[in-house]
Design a protein around this motif. Structure first.
Motif, PDB file in Angstrom:
ATOM      1  N   GLY A   1       0.815  -1.212   0.000  1.00 58.44           N
ATOM      2  CA  GLY A   1       0.000   0.000   0.000  1.00 58.44           C
ATOM      3  C   GLY A   1       0.846   1.257   0.000  1.00 58.44           C
ATOM      4  N   ARG A   2       1.920   1.213   0.731  1.00 56.43           N
ATOM      5  CA  ARG A   2       2.804   2.377   0.813  1.00 56.43           C
ATOM      6  C   ARG A   2       3.469   2.647  -0.523  1.00 56.43           C
ATOM      7  NH1 ARG A   2       6.315   4.988   5.060  1.00 56.43           N
ATOM      8  NH2 ARG A   2       8.304   5.360   4.025  1.00 56.43           N
ATOM      9  N   TRP A   3       3.996   1.599  -1.157  1.00 51.97           N
ATOM     10  CA  TRP A   3       4.698   1.784  -2.419  1.00 51.97           C
ATOM     11  C   TRP A   3       3.765   1.931  -3.613  1.00 51.97           C
ATOM     12  CZ3 TRP A   3       9.527  -1.873  -1.976  1.00 51.97           C
ATOM     13  CH2 TRP A   3      10.468  -1.243  -1.163  1.00 51.97           C
ATOM     14  N   ALA A   4       2.469   1.899  -3.408  1.00 52.47           N
ATOM     15  CA  ALA A   4       1.529   2.212  -4.476  1.00 52.47           C
ATOM     16  C   ALA A   4       1.494   3.719  -4.726  1.00 52.47           C
ATOM     17  CB  ALA A   4       0.136   1.702  -4.120  1.00 52.47           C
TER      18      ALA A   4
ATOM     19  N   LEU B   1      13.158   6.098  -2.064  1.00 56.19           N
ATOM     20  CA  LEU B   1      14.254   6.167  -3.021  1.00 56.19           C
ATOM     21  C   LEU B   1      15.260   7.241  -2.611  1.00 56.19           C
ATOM     22  CD1 LEU B   1      15.189   4.977  -5.787  1.00 56.19           C
ATOM     23  CD2 LEU B   1      14.172   7.024  -6.801  1.00 56.19           C
ATOM     24  N   SER B   2      14.771   8.386  -2.165  1.00 60.50           N
ATOM     25  CA  SER B   2      15.665   9.460  -1.689  1.00 60.50           C
ATOM     26  C   SER B   2      16.479   8.986  -0.498  1.00 60.50           C
ATOM     27  CB  SER B   2      14.861  10.696  -1.294  1.00 60.50           C
ATOM     28  OG  SER B   2      14.149  11.188  -2.379  1.00 60.50           O
ATOM     29  N   MET B   3      15.829   8.279   0.411  1.00 59.87           N
ATOM     30  CA  MET B   3      16.530   7.766   1.580  1.00 59.87           C
ATOM     31  C   MET B   3      17.618   6.773   1.158  1.00 59.87           C
ATOM     32  SD  MET B   3      14.630   6.715   5.122  1.00 59.87           S
ATOM     33  CE  MET B   3      13.641   5.510   4.324  1.00 59.87           C
TER      34      MET B   3
ATOM     35  N   VAL C   1      21.298   0.189  -7.809  1.00 53.20           N
ATOM     36  CA  VAL C   1      20.515  -0.373  -8.914  1.00 53.20           C
ATOM     37  C   VAL C   1      19.483  -1.363  -8.388  1.00 53.20           C
ATOM     38  CG1 VAL C   1      20.664  -1.864 -10.955  1.00 53.20           C
ATOM     39  CG2 VAL C   1      22.241   0.045 -10.694  1.00 53.20           C
ATOM     40  N   THR C   2      19.895  -2.258  -7.495  1.00 59.71           N
ATOM     41  CA  THR C   2      18.970  -3.248  -6.955  1.00 59.71           C
ATOM     42  C   THR C   2      17.852  -2.586  -6.151  1.00 59.71           C
ATOM     43  OG1 THR C   2      20.770  -4.849  -6.836  1.00 59.71           O
ATOM     44  CG2 THR C   2      18.795  -5.339  -5.557  1.00 59.71           C
ATOM     45  N   GLY C   3      18.196  -1.650  -5.285  1.00 62.92           N
ATOM     46  CA  GLY C   3      17.188  -0.970  -4.474  1.00 62.92           C
ATOM     47  C   GLY C   3      16.221  -0.164  -5.307  1.00 62.92           C
ATOM     48  N   THR C   4      16.730   0.557  -6.303  1.00 58.84           N
ATOM     49  CA  THR C   4      15.870   1.330  -7.189  1.00 58.84           C
ATOM     50  C   THR C   4      14.942   0.408  -7.975  1.00 58.84           C
ATOM     51  OG1 THR C   4      17.575   3.023  -7.373  1.00 58.84           O
ATOM     52  CG2 THR C   4      15.853   3.031  -9.055  1.00 58.84           C
ATOM     53  N   TYR C   5      15.475  -0.691  -8.455  1.00 59.88           N
ATOM     54  CA  TYR C   5      14.679  -1.671  -9.199  1.00 59.88           C
ATOM     55  C   TYR C   5      13.541  -2.222  -8.331  1.00 59.88           C
ATOM     56  CZ  TYR C   5      13.502  -5.924 -11.747  1.00 59.88           C
ATOM     57  OH  TYR C   5      12.827  -6.911 -12.389  1.00 59.88           O
ATOM     58  N   VAL C   6      13.856  -2.576  -7.099  1.00 60.58           N
ATOM     59  CA  VAL C   6      12.841  -3.135  -6.195  1.00 60.58           C
ATOM     60  C   VAL C   6      11.750  -2.105  -5.907  1.00 60.58           C
ATOM     61  CG1 VAL C   6      12.434  -3.921  -3.826  1.00 60.58           C
ATOM     62  CG2 VAL C   6      14.317  -4.870  -5.157  1.00 60.58           C
ATOM     63  N   ILE C   7      12.126  -0.871  -5.648  1.00 59.40           N
ATOM     64  CA  ILE C   7      11.136   0.153  -5.315  1.00 59.40           C
ATOM     65  C   ILE C   7      10.183   0.401  -6.484  1.00 59.40           C
ATOM     66  CG2 ILE C   7      10.839   2.632  -4.846  1.00 59.40           C
ATOM     67  CD1 ILE C   7      13.326   2.424  -3.033  1.00 59.40           C
ATOM     68  N   PHE C   8      10.701   0.467  -7.696  1.00 59.63           N
ATOM     69  CA  PHE C   8       9.850   0.814  -8.835  1.00 59.63           C
ATOM     70  C   PHE C   8       9.175  -0.376  -9.509  1.00 59.63           C
ATOM     71  CE2 PHE C   8      12.372   4.839  -8.918  1.00 59.63           C
ATOM     72  CZ  PHE C   8      11.299   5.655  -8.604  1.00 59.63           C
TER      73      PHE C   8
END
Length: 145
Positions: free
Chosen positions: A74-77, A86-88, A130-137
């Motif tokens: 729900g949060r990442w929606a 992502l900023s963090m 790259v991995t963190g950005t990929y997971v978030i988006f």
């Protein structure tokens, strides 16, 4: 008035100072100044982001008991929370990497050691970003087992 000589000391010449530890030559680049400024501003922004994150996750609306897959989904929606997280991620990784780069510069004596440590640092930073950005988006809340 004369000064009495002290055994083992000569006052005829001034004491010499050792050279600084850092063997690297100084450049005319402003990179270190901007890296120093980045550390200060990113640190301040990280304080806001991290304490905001912790307050929302741990204190509001039931605390840690409500944290589960559905909460994250729900949060990442929301694009707002994606950008927040992502900023963090990016600021923490760049802030920590810059600090570790400074430690490597301060404590590695040989140029080859400094090069390989910085190479490992950059590679690991890129992998995490790259991995963190990929997971978030690309997070999919509709996971099927």
């Amino acid at each position: 008035m004369s000064v009495a000589p002290v055994i083992g000391k000569s006052y005829d010449r001034p004491a010499s100072l050792d050279l600084p530890r850092s063997p690297r030559p100084r450049s005319n680049s402003n990179f270190e100044k901007y890296a120093w400024l980045f550390m200060r501003f990113s640190g301040l922004l990280l304080i806001v982001l991290v304490f905001g994150h912790m307050f929302i996750m741990l204190m509001i609306d039931g605390g840690v008991q409500r944290l589960n897959f559905a909460f994250v989904a729900g949060r990442w929606a929301s694009p707002f929370w994606q950008i927040w997280d992502l900023s963090m991620l990016w600021l923490a990784q760049l802030h920590g990497g810059n600090g570790l780069r400074t430690v490597i510069d301060d404590y590695s004596r040989k140029d080859s050691t400094r090069f390989w440590l910085k190479t490992a640092l950059v590679v690991s930073m890129i992998l995490v970003l790259v991995t963190g950005t990929y997971v978030i988006f690309t997070f999919d809340p509709n996971i099927t087992g």
